[in-house]
Design an enzyme around this catalytic site. Structure first.
Site, PDB file in Angstrom:
ATOM      1  CB  CYS A   1      -0.210 -26.613  24.629  1.00 39.78           C
ATOM      2  SG  CYS A   1       1.129 -26.916  26.151  1.00 39.78           S
TER       3      CYS A   1
ATOM      4  CG  HIS B   1      -0.689 -37.228  47.961  1.00 47.77           C
ATOM      5  ND1 HIS B   1       0.707 -37.704  48.346  1.00 47.77           N
ATOM      6  CD2 HIS B   1      -1.137 -38.128  48.792  1.00 47.77           C
ATOM      7  CE1 HIS B   1       0.928 -38.981  48.731  1.00 47.77           C
ATOM      8  NE2 HIS B   1      -0.641 -39.148  49.053  1.00 47.77           N
TER       9      HIS B   1
END
Length: 145
Positions: A65, A98
């Protein structure tokens, strides 16, 4: 890899570029729209792409966007989605290593196509490390339920 892509009008041109690059790299692209730079509401497209990932119909998602923020917020409302608004390849890498992020969101207003390519390539090419990070991702899943 099967990749869901989507955007609103402000991310349309970047989404089109990324989809073409993904296809050229041999990925299957599931494009949920939008199909033009005409003004639309981003939640519809972000949710549809995120749903494909959450349902296992796509391996990962790429959504754009204007800022990448709105579509990230929407995607993160879908259970099982961990979306990151990555500004550079390092953020994309660490979100995969992670956080086991499965959707990357991009800023159509701020990212050049080459920069988006580097982010997406890193995002798709980085594996989740597991270990102590798996415990934390599990805690995120617990919050969802």
């Amino acid at each position: 890899m099967r990749i869901a892509v989507g955007s609103d009008h402000a991310g349309f041109h970047l989404k089109q570029h990324v989809a073409t690059a993904l296809q050229a790299a041999g990925h299957e692209v599931l494009d949920v729209g939008t199909t033009s730079p005409d003004s639309v509401d981003y939640p519809e497209y972000a949710r549809e792409a995120a749903d494909l990932v959450a349902q296992g119909r796509a391996d990962r998602g790429v959504i754009a966007c204007g800022s990448g923020v709105g579509v990230a917020i929407v995607a993160n409302k879908v259970a099982g989605i961990r979306a990151v608004n990555a500004h550079d390849p390092q953020e994309a890498e660490m979100s995969r290593r992670h956080n086991d992020a499965n959707v990357v969101t991009l800023s159509g207003a701020r990212l050049a196509p080459a920069d988006a390519d580097a982010i997406v390539r890193t995002f798709l090419g980085t594996e989740f490390e597991g270990g102590r990070h798996a415990r934390r991702v599990g805690q995120i899943s617990d919050i969802e339920s």
